[in-house]
Design a protein around this motif. Structure first.
Motif, PDB file in Angstrom:
ATOM      1  N   ALA A 375       0.099  -1.564  14.885  1.00  0.00           N
ATOM      2  CA  ALA A 375      -0.265  -0.499  13.952  1.00  0.00           C
ATOM      3  C   ALA A 375      -1.732  -0.094  14.141  1.00  0.00           C
ATOM      4  O   ALA A 375      -2.602  -0.943  14.385  1.00  0.00           O
ATOM      5  CB  ALA A 375      -0.051  -0.953  12.517  1.00  0.00           C
ATOM      6  N   TYR A 377      -4.855   2.998  12.708  1.00  0.00           N
ATOM      7  CA  TYR A 377      -5.151   3.845  11.558  1.00  0.00           C
ATOM      8  C   TYR A 377      -6.320   4.781  11.838  1.00  0.00           C
ATOM      9  O   TYR A 377      -7.268   4.436  12.544  1.00  0.00           O
ATOM     10  CB  TYR A 377      -5.503   2.978  10.335  1.00  0.00           C
ATOM     11  CG  TYR A 377      -4.408   2.048   9.906  1.00  0.00           C
ATOM     12  CD1 TYR A 377      -3.480   2.440   8.949  1.00  0.00           C
ATOM     13  CD2 TYR A 377      -4.292   0.779  10.472  1.00  0.00           C
ATOM     14  CE1 TYR A 377      -2.459   1.583   8.552  1.00  0.00           C
ATOM     15  CE2 TYR A 377      -3.275  -0.081  10.090  1.00  0.00           C
ATOM     16  CZ  TYR A 377      -2.362   0.328   9.130  1.00  0.00           C
ATOM     17  OH  TYR A 377      -1.349  -0.522   8.752  1.00  0.00           O
ATOM     18  N   TYR A 379      -8.581   7.023   8.959  1.00  0.00           N
ATOM     19  CA  TYR A 379      -8.557   7.098   7.504  1.00  0.00           C
ATOM     20  C   TYR A 379      -9.942   7.402   6.934  1.00  0.00           C
ATOM     21  O   TYR A 379     -10.971   7.272   7.611  1.00  0.00           O
ATOM     22  CB  TYR A 379      -8.053   5.776   6.929  1.00  0.00           C
ATOM     23  CG  TYR A 379      -8.925   4.589   7.272  1.00  0.00           C
ATOM     24  CD1 TYR A 379      -9.958   4.192   6.425  1.00  0.00           C
ATOM     25  CD2 TYR A 379      -8.723   3.866   8.458  1.00  0.00           C
ATOM     26  CE1 TYR A 379     -10.766   3.112   6.731  1.00  0.00           C
ATOM     27  CE2 TYR A 379      -9.526   2.791   8.782  1.00  0.00           C
ATOM     28  CZ  TYR A 379     -10.546   2.412   7.914  1.00  0.00           C
ATOM     29  OH  TYR A 379     -11.361   1.349   8.237  1.00  0.00           O
ATOM     30  N   GLN A 456      -1.266   6.590   9.727  1.00  0.00           N
ATOM     31  CA  GLN A 456      -0.877   5.322  10.331  1.00  0.00           C
ATOM     32  C   GLN A 456      -0.024   5.597  11.561  1.00  0.00           C
ATOM     33  O   GLN A 456       0.847   6.476  11.544  1.00  0.00           O
ATOM     34  CB  GLN A 456      -0.084   4.460   9.346  1.00  0.00           C
ATOM     35  CG  GLN A 456       0.333   3.108   9.913  1.00  0.00           C
ATOM     36  CD  GLN A 456       1.252   2.329   8.998  1.00  0.00           C
ATOM     37  OE1 GLN A 456       2.059   2.908   8.271  1.00  0.00           O
ATOM     38  NE2 GLN A 456       1.140   1.013   9.020  1.00  0.00           N
TER      39      GLN A 456
END
Length: 478
Positions: A375, A377, A379, A456
């Motif tokens: 994963a 990200y 953000y 994500q």
């Protein structure tokens, strides 16, 4: 000649003051805002019946400009000015006198006078305006000094030692004539031009050092607002805020068909309204067929509200009071930097890049190391109030390189509340050179306490190598 004229006109003013009657409108308190910031509009020849439904501050469109009042020398016409002023005073709305010294809409006869007579006439004009409208909360003393210098400026100081002595003189006269009013300077083309903002700040600081100016006006007309980026707006607002003076958006309008105008208001109005140094916003007209530029109206001629006005009502219902600093607009085009975004589980970035963009020329890029089920990200964290909005949208793009396998999973998400509860848009996938528009439904969450929002990414089980991903045009929508 000057003394006789002044005596005669002062007597006329005193008589007129006794004859002015109050206007009674019982819906003034129904305006869109009621807090520390005002949201105003202009009044032309008569007061629109819907004015108090939406607005709680008054600026005359033309009625207090010298050329409108004294179009013929020695003959003063205060009619339109009185209409606006009396309405504001009768309904407890701040009134702004607009404007004392301006190179446009000055009387046509003043340019042919001797320097001595020019100075006498403009001195008298300022004095008479102050005697009649001394209760004005605000006064635009000098309008558009960088673009429209008056013909008579050499008679009132010219450039002088400061380079702007004629402006200093004007503010000195205004301070004497309007001792109880906040004195403002006003200019256009500032919000979209940081270099011009620097020139404007130079004038402001000259006035500030002499205790002559109380606030900064920026016009924000459609020719600046329609295309300006949010990052440029924030840069300019930062430059003006550094003076320590409050900012007043004096002449706001934006064009477009219903969808375009709505998007522009959603993206840019919060940048102005939520800035803690912006103390009020005045729109420049709102009724179809009665605005100076077609397409800027918010209310159709049949009385129906355009989508941008409907949105303003919803937005302001969640931001009433407008103290600034407690709410935050979400709009990112990454034209001038990363805008506070960060990356997680990445091998490079984030960067503002021109390698790809869905809008304008830049987007935000990170490099991600592909591995089965990993994963990543992109953000931004903080505390954000999105009251009045129902959706968060963003555009995501994948590079042409990297092993995407069966597809890179992407989600738009928010974390909200003290427990950082999660809500997302649901999974979508992109491949190499793929682009997708993501929409996150914001209903059912605590919109007043968004703690984080972003994208994500989840790698496919058969992915490999390093890819770059890009995010652009992140914005709120209804």
């Amino acid at each position: 000649m000057f003394a006789k004229k002044l005596t005669k006109l002062v007597g006329t003013i005193a008589l007129a003051g006794m004859l002015i009657t109050s206007l009674s409108v019982d819906y003034a308190q129904a305006s869109l805002v009621s807090g520390s910031k005002f949201l105003g509009n202009i009044i032309a020849g008569s007061v629109p019946s819907s004015f108090g439904t939406y607005w709680n501050q008054v600026t005359p469109e033309n009625g207090t400009k010298w050329g409108s009042v004294e179009g013929a020398r020695n003959s003063m016409n205060w009619g339109q000015a009185d209409t606006s002023y009396n309405y504001a005073k009768s309904n407890g709305m701040p009134f702004k006198f607009h404007t004392l010294v301006w190179g446009s809409q000055e009387p046509s006869w003043v340019g042919s006078l001797s320097a001595a007579d020019q100075k006498a006439e403009v001195t008298q004009w300022i004095q008479l305006a102050g005697q009649r409208y001394g209760g004005s909360e605000y006064v635009d003393v000098v309008n558009e000094p960088l673009h429209a210098k008056p013909d008579y400026r050499n008679a009132i100081g010219g450039d002088g030692a400061t380079g702007w002595d004629w402006i200093v003189w004007s503010f000195q006269q205004a301070r004497a004539a309007f001792p109880n009013s906040k004195l403002l300077i006003n200019e256009y083309g500032i919000i979209n031009d940081p270099n011009l903002a620097d020139q404007y700040v130079n004038i402001i600081n000259i006035l500030k050092s002499r205790g002559l100016v109380d606030g900064i006006g920026i016009q924000c007309h459609q020719f600046s607002m329609d295309t300006v980026s949010v990052s440029t707006m924030n840069t300019v607002l930062g430059k003006l805020s550094a003076t320590g003076l409050p900012i007043y958006v004096s002449e706001l309008d934006m064009t477009g068909d219903d969808a375009t105008q709505l998007a522009r208001y959603q993206q840019k109005f919060p940048v102005l309204w939520e800035n803690p140094n912006v103390k009020g916003i005045t729109l420049w007209g709102y009724i179809q067929g009665q605005t100076w530029i077609n397409g800027t109206h918010l209310l159709n001629s049949n009385g129906t509200e355009r989508p941008a006005l409907q949105w303003l009502k919803t937005y302001l219902s969640g931001n009433n009071g407008g103290s600034g600093g407690t709410t935050a607009s979400i709009y990112h085009d990454f034209e001038s930097g990363t805008e506070g975004w960060a990356g997680g589980t990445i091998s490079g970035g984030p960067w503002s890049t021109t390698a790809w963009a869905s809008k304008n020329t830049h987007s935000l890029q990170v490099d991600i190391p592909m591995a089965s089920g990993s994963a990543h990200y992109m953000y931004k964290t903080g505390t954000f109030n999105v009251t009045g909005f129902n959706q968060l949208r963003a555009t995501v793009h994948g590079s042409t390189w990297g092993g995407y396998g069966s597809g890179l999973g992407v989600k738009l998400y928010v974390k909200y509340g003290s427990n950082y509860a999660w809500k997302d848009s649901g999974w979508a996938t992109i491949g190499a050179n793929g682009t997708i528009n993501l929409t996150l439904d914001l209903t059912g969450i605590d919109k007043t306490n968004i703690k984080e929002y972003g994208i994500q990414f989840i790698d496919a089980s058969n992915s490999s190598g390093t890819a770059s991903v890009y995010v652009d045009n992140v914005y709120l929508w209804n």
